[in-house]
Scaffold this active site. Structure first.
Site, PDB file in Angstrom:
ATOM      1  N   CYS A   2     -25.132  19.522 -61.546  1.00 33.52           N
ATOM      2  CA  CYS A   2     -25.833  19.374 -60.276  1.00 33.52           C
ATOM      3  C   CYS A   2     -26.806  18.200 -60.321  1.00 33.52           C
ATOM      4  O   CYS A   2     -27.285  17.811 -61.384  1.00 33.52           O
ATOM      5  CB  CYS A   2     -26.640  20.635 -59.973  1.00 33.52           C
ATOM      6  SG  CYS A   2     -25.660  22.123 -60.017  1.00 33.52           S
ATOM      7  N   ARG A  27     -22.089  12.255 -61.877  1.00 29.04           N
ATOM      8  CA  ARG A  27     -22.301  13.468 -62.663  1.00 29.04           C
ATOM      9  C   ARG A  27     -21.245  14.536 -62.361  1.00 29.04           C
ATOM     10  O   ARG A  27     -21.126  15.502 -63.092  1.00 29.04           O
ATOM     11  CB  ARG A  27     -23.689  14.064 -62.335  1.00 29.04           C
ATOM     12  CG  ARG A  27     -24.835  13.174 -62.724  1.00 29.04           C
ATOM     13  CD  ARG A  27     -26.097  13.562 -61.966  1.00 29.04           C
ATOM     14  NE  ARG A  27     -26.610  14.858 -62.354  1.00 29.04           N
ATOM     15  CZ  ARG A  27     -27.603  15.057 -63.211  1.00 29.04           C
ATOM     16  NH1 ARG A  27     -28.192  14.030 -63.767  1.00 29.04           N
ATOM     17  NH2 ARG A  27     -28.022  16.259 -63.497  1.00 29.04           N
ATOM     18  N   ASN A  95     -31.450  22.920 -60.100  1.00 34.49           N
ATOM     19  CA  ASN A  95     -30.491  22.711 -61.195  1.00 34.49           C
ATOM     20  C   ASN A  95     -30.820  23.705 -62.281  1.00 34.49           C
ATOM     21  O   ASN A  95     -32.003  23.947 -62.543  1.00 34.49           O
ATOM     22  CB  ASN A  95     -30.667  21.331 -61.841  1.00 34.49           C
ATOM     23  CG  ASN A  95     -30.063  20.243 -61.018  1.00 34.49           C
ATOM     24  OD1 ASN A  95     -29.483  20.500 -59.977  1.00 34.49           O
ATOM     25  ND2 ASN A  95     -30.209  19.019 -61.495  1.00 34.49           N
ATOM     26  N   LYS A 485      -9.657  14.132 -82.659  1.00 38.89           N
ATOM     27  CA  LYS A 485     -10.726  13.311 -82.076  1.00 38.89           C
ATOM     28  C   LYS A 485     -10.663  11.898 -82.635  1.00 38.89           C
ATOM     29  O   LYS A 485     -10.777  10.913 -81.917  1.00 38.89           O
ATOM     30  CB  LYS A 485     -12.068  13.968 -82.408  1.00 38.89           C
ATOM     31  CG  LYS A 485     -13.128  13.993 -81.407  1.00 38.89           C
ATOM     32  CD  LYS A 485     -13.042  14.924 -80.241  1.00 38.89           C
ATOM     33  CE  LYS A 485     -11.743  15.001 -79.530  1.00 38.89           C
ATOM     34  NZ  LYS A 485     -11.632  16.085 -78.600  1.00 38.89           N
ATOM     35  N   HIS A 504       2.333  21.054-100.435  1.00 33.73           N
ATOM     36  CA  HIS A 504       3.715  21.251 -99.995  1.00 33.73           C
ATOM     37  C   HIS A 504       4.286  19.995 -99.337  1.00 33.73           C
ATOM     38  O   HIS A 504       5.254  20.077 -98.580  1.00 33.73           O
ATOM     39  CB  HIS A 504       3.794  22.454 -99.057  1.00 33.73           C
ATOM     40  CG  HIS A 504       3.361  23.727 -99.720  1.00 33.73           C
ATOM     41  ND1 HIS A 504       4.082  24.319-100.739  1.00 33.73           N
ATOM     42  CD2 HIS A 504       2.240  24.487 -99.576  1.00 33.73           C
ATOM     43  CE1 HIS A 504       3.446  25.403-101.163  1.00 33.73           C
ATOM     44  NE2 HIS A 504       2.313  25.511-100.475  1.00 33.73           N
TER      45      HIS A 504
HETATM   46  O1  M6R Z   1      -7.940  20.288 -69.654  1.00 37.06           O
HETATM   47  P1  M6R Z   1      -7.311  20.882 -70.872  1.00 37.06           P
HETATM   48  O2  M6R Z   1      -8.291  21.524 -71.774  1.00 37.06           O
HETATM   49  O3  M6R Z   1      -6.179  21.805 -70.539  1.00 37.06           O
HETATM   50  O4  M6R Z   1      -6.704  19.640 -71.629  1.00 37.06           O
HETATM   51  C1  M6R Z   1      -5.878  19.797 -72.740  1.00 37.06           C
HETATM   52  C2  M6R Z   1      -5.721  18.491 -73.458  1.00 37.06           C
HETATM   53  O5  M6R Z   1      -5.081  17.556 -72.634  1.00 37.06           O
HETATM   54  C3  M6R Z   1      -7.058  17.936 -73.919  1.00 37.06           C
HETATM   55  O6  M6R Z   1      -7.733  18.856 -74.729  1.00 37.06           O
HETATM   56  C4  M6R Z   1      -6.868  16.637 -74.704  1.00 37.06           C
HETATM   57  O7  M6R Z   1      -6.261  16.928 -75.918  1.00 37.06           O
HETATM   58  C5  M6R Z   1      -8.221  15.949 -74.895  1.00 37.06           C
HETATM   59  N1  M6R Z   1      -8.074  14.565 -74.618  1.00 37.06           N
HETATM   60  C6  M6R Z   1      -8.771  16.124 -76.251  1.00 37.06           C
HETATM   61  O8  M6R Z   1      -9.928  15.407 -76.475  1.00 37.06           O
END
Ligand code: M6R
Length: 608
Positions: A2, A27, A95, A485, A504
């Site tokens: 908000c 935002r 907010n 990430k 493995h």
């Molecule tokens: O909106 P969602 O959580 O369903 O999205 C799933 C994935 O597309 C999302 O987590 C994607 O892997 C991100 N870019 C990860 O950072």
């Protein structure tokens, strides 16, 4: 999230408020509204975008007003739920989250107040009205009202009887006063008034600002004047949108102290160890009868689901499966007649096509369906029988950060709630869990304070072409998330592995040029993880451990240690992941990547 604005000056408030609200659009919001203080209060609200409000706004004179962009948390994005909220001759924008609003609302209803919205904010308007009726002094009423509120708030209010003045106050939610020429502002962020002034005064918690066109006074909650220093900000508009952070991703990583808190706020009862999930329609009987949970998600949300599988099995004793949306839809899952299955779809956007399709398929197989999402009214909420919102606020960086930790938080709440209902944990255990949860925001802050160490580590390895992330038990999904990430924003090839699986196959890839991040927080797999660390050390890998503050043993085995504060074993994934988010962020920064909009990726994946 908000946005609040307040304007008092010599220009028409209507245009000033609309201009300021537009500056807060970045935002994210789903409804909007303004009140102008003319001879009476003139309020206009609309669901949707500011342009929709503009198209229905009548001509309104008046030089004082408040406005709001709402990102729904309590109730749908409708006109009724949009701010400002009115009570008699008083109008309020807010907010934050009022944690004790249920109790306050019941009391106000008993006194005869009628509620027109589903929001927590409306209690503030009615309380203010009630207190004003009693004291006939608006400032006294405002202070008295703020004292009754638990939770977080930035509030701005106007009263018909007091022309040309706005009163505003805050606790745990930002509020800043802008000092213009013949005009002054209140706003949740500087962008709202940056075109008018760079001279600002930041309010501290439990401070109140009384704002007129040529004067601003500050008070504490007892009404004692407070001396405040003016600050001159040198930000341009883009800097200000990111609150001074270089990227939205970094801002969102930092917001996790707040977003995790917002996810659990108002839901924890330390007294009896219960979790209050009012929004969950599943009955206790249905929870007791469950014999299986099917989790569905994609990407980062899938990694949250992997952790949840351990939680539902270990805490609540419910057999749990998980699949990605894109795989589930092409399987032929088998259901038995006496199956009592809850399907939980996790999606921050609520728009992921594969997750939605899998959820629909589970629903048509007769499962009860629950969506966990961040976006009110998103597509998934229309398909699911039940929805829980994670309330982490809009996430603008493509890489999911704060939504992941909020997903985990809500999944913890759900698992503990199920465990309580099924008599799998006792009051003491759930009380301990609640205490540990409440400490999370402070623990997250400690990690953020150590970001320079993480940055140094990231820079040291920013040139490598491969990274490995390993972990066991709940740290295995953390390893997957760390790798996801890193590859997503730095474009370094990264693999996440269950630490016991290295031998493995993947061990063949380990050399002195493949850093291995080992998530080695305390728990029942710690010793086994140490053995796996030794396996990669024997292949000359550099090992970066994510380990607990007090763990000195780990120093003997690894090259670099990134620390997380002490917490419950099951909660540590939240903390470890934040370290890995920062590692990915600073690696991408060192490589000059486009962090908020990585190549080939979109925030909502609405195609198969
Ligand atoms: O909106 P969602 O959580 O369903 O999205 C799933 C994935 O597309 C999302 O987590 C994607 O892997 C991100 N870019 C990860 O950072």
């Amino acid at each position: 999230m908000c946005g609040i604005v307040g304007y008092v000056g010599v220009n028409l408030a209507k245009q000033e408020l609309i201009d300021s609200l537009k500056k807060l659009e970045y935002r994210g919001y789903d409804s909007v509204g303004i009140t102008i203080l003319n001879s009476s209060l003139e309020t206009c609200k609309a669901p949707g975008k500011i342009s929709e409000l503009e198209s229905k706004l009548p001509e309104i004179d008046g030089y004082t007003g408040i406005g709001h962009t709402r990102w729904a948390t309590h109730g749908q994005p409708t006109e009724q739920n949009a701010h400002p909220h009115l009570s008699g001759n008083i109008s309020v924008v807010h907010n934050g989250i009022i944690e004790n609003y249920h109790q306050l609302k019941d009391e106000l209803i008993e006194m005869g107040y009628e509620f027109k919205s589903e929001t927590d904010t409306e209690v503030i308007a009615h309380l203010l009205h009630l207190n004003y009726q009693q004291s006939r002094d608006f400032h006294t009423a405002f202070r008295k009202t703020l004292k009754l509120l638990e939770g977080s708030y930035a509030v701005a209010a106007v009263c018909e009887d007091i022309p040309d003045e706005i009163i505003a106050g805050k606790k745990n939610s930002p509020l800043v006063v802008g000092l213009g020429d013949n005009c002054n502002f209140a706003a949740s962020d500087i962008t709202a008034f940056l075109k008018h002034t760079k001279d600002v005064i930041f309010l501290e918690d439990l401070e109140i600002a009384q704002i007129q066109k040529n004067d601003v006074q500050f008070f504490d909650l007892e009404g004692k004047p407070v001396e405040k220093e003016k600050t001159r900000v040198e930000w341009d508009l883009e800097d200000a949108e990111k609150a001074g952070y270089e990227h939205f991703m970094l801002k969102e990583i930092h917001e996790q102290t707040k977003s995790v808190y917002n996810t659990f706020a108002g839901k924890l009862s330390e007294l009896d160890g219960s979790i209050n999930l009012d929004e969950l329609n599943l009955t206790k009987k249905q929870i007791r009868n469950l014999n299986r949970i099917e989790l569905i998600a994609c990407g980062t949300s899938y990694n949250a689901g992997l952790i949840a599988r351990y939680l539902f099995e270990q805490l609540a004793g419910i057999h749990t499966n998980i699949d990605t949306g894109s795989e589930y839809r092409y399987r032929n899952p088998v259901f038995c007649e006496d199956d009592d299955v809850l399907s939980i779809a996790i999606s921050q956007s609520g728009e992921t096509a594969d997750t939605i399709a899998a959820l629909q398929s589970l629903k048509s197989s007769g499962c009860n369906t629950l969506a966990i999402t961040n976006v009110i009214g998103s597509s998934i909420t229309r398909d699911a029988d039940d929805t829980m919102y994670i309330k982490s606020g809009p996430e603008l960086g493509v890489a999911a950060t704060k939504t992941f930790t909020s997903q985990l938080t809500i999944l913890y709440l759900l698992a503990v709630h199920f465990a309580r209902v099924r008599n799998k944990i006792n009051t003491d255990d759930s009380r301990n869990f609640i205490r540990a949860l409440k400490k999370l925001p402070g623990n997250i802050q400690k990690i953020l304070n150590s970001k320079d160490t993480i940055r140094e580590c990231a820079e040291q390895f920013s040139d490598v072409s491969d990274y490995f992330f390993i972990g066991r038990y709940t740290n295995y999904p953390v390893a997957l998330e760390g790798a996801l990430k890193l590859k997503e924003i730095s474009y370094i090839h990264a693999e996440g592995y269950a630490a016991g699986e290295l031998k493995h196959g993947p061990l063949a890839l380990i050399t002195d040029n493949t850093p291995v991040v080992a998530i080695a927080t305390p728990g029942h797999t710690y010793d086994k993880t140490l053995s796996n660390i030794m396996e990669v050390k024997a292949r000359n890998a550099t090992v970066i451990a994510v380990a607990e503050e007090g763990d000195h043993e780990i120093n003997k085995y690894v090259d670099i240690v990134l620390r997380v504060p002490e917490t419950e074993e099951l909660l540590s994934p939240i903390l470890s992941t934040i370290v890995l988010q920062l590692l990915a962020y600073y690696t991408a920064l060192a490589r000059g990547c486009s962090i908020d909009k990585p190549r080939n990726l979109a925030k909502s994946v609405t195609v198969e």
